[in-house]
Scaffold this active site. Sequence first.
Site, PDB file in Angstrom:
ATOM      1  N   PRO A 183       0.822  -1.213   0.000  1.00 13.96           N
ATOM      2  CA  PRO A 183       0.000   0.000   0.000  1.00 13.96           C
ATOM      3  C   PRO A 183       0.858   1.266   0.000  1.00 13.96           C
ATOM      4  O   PRO A 183       1.778   1.406   0.808  1.00 13.96           O
ATOM      5  CB  PRO A 183      -0.813  -0.129   1.291  1.00 13.96           C
ATOM      6  N   CYS A 184       0.543   2.172  -0.915  1.00 20.55           N
ATOM      7  CA  CYS A 184       1.363   3.378  -1.070  1.00 20.55           C
ATOM      8  C   CYS A 184       0.877   4.547  -0.220  1.00 20.55           C
ATOM      9  O   CYS A 184       1.552   5.577  -0.120  1.00 20.55           O
ATOM     10  CB  CYS A 184       1.392   3.806  -2.537  1.00 20.55           C
ATOM     11  N   ARG A 185      -0.280   4.394   0.396  1.00 26.02           N
ATOM     12  CA  ARG A 185      -0.930   5.513   1.086  1.00 26.02           C
ATOM     13  C   ARG A 185      -0.011   6.247   2.056  1.00 26.02           C
ATOM     14  O   ARG A 185       0.092   7.471   2.034  1.00 26.02           O
ATOM     15  CB  ARG A 185      -2.162   4.999   1.825  1.00 26.02           C
TER      16      ARG A 185
END
Length: 214
Positions: A61-63
């Site tokens: 996840p890049c969040r």
Amino acid sequence: MRILDLFSGTHSVPKACAQREGWSCVTVDLADSDYNVDVLEWDYTKDLKPREFDVVWASPPCRYFSKLRESNIGRGGMTKKSVKEDLETKGLPLLRRAMEIIAYLQPKKFIVENPDTGRMKEYITEWPHYVVDYCAYSDWGYRKRTRLWTDIEGFVPKTCAGKESCPNMERNPSSGRWRHVLATDAGGRGRKGTTRRLRYRVPPAIIVELLDLC
């Protein structure tokens, strides 16, 4: 060829694998996958064996690695401290877990994918990488510059060809300047945006080109 897809999300990898006979893909994510698990709590050694996969693809996840989070400091209770803590306690553990699983499985090849604009590159310094633009591999309308850390050799990465050459670009009717048809955010000022789920996709052409080299 057998592929493990960590953080499968939109299932871009298994969809691309369907284009090649003899490719099979096992998916891992919180839901709608072959293994519906939280990877931080998953005892993967009970389900997976070293060298049973030819390739491991991971899209953590890049969040929490996004630099855009810093622009929200001061909104909704978000502070510089909370942004840093989220990265260290929520983002990095998932990345480290992915790297740990790759090391355990000992695949012939691996790929870790994430936006090039994010901070993940500050934490993966020992692996070679390629940089690509999605507009060079799809007709999706937006660029999305992406980094691919991998030990696959011979891949020739493509980036945006620029105005008049990129089929995903158009002239801004107001300014006359060239721009991509869609923005990699919610859009605005007369320009259409994209949803988070759309942005999480990976063009099949990128996946197939990489896996063809394995």
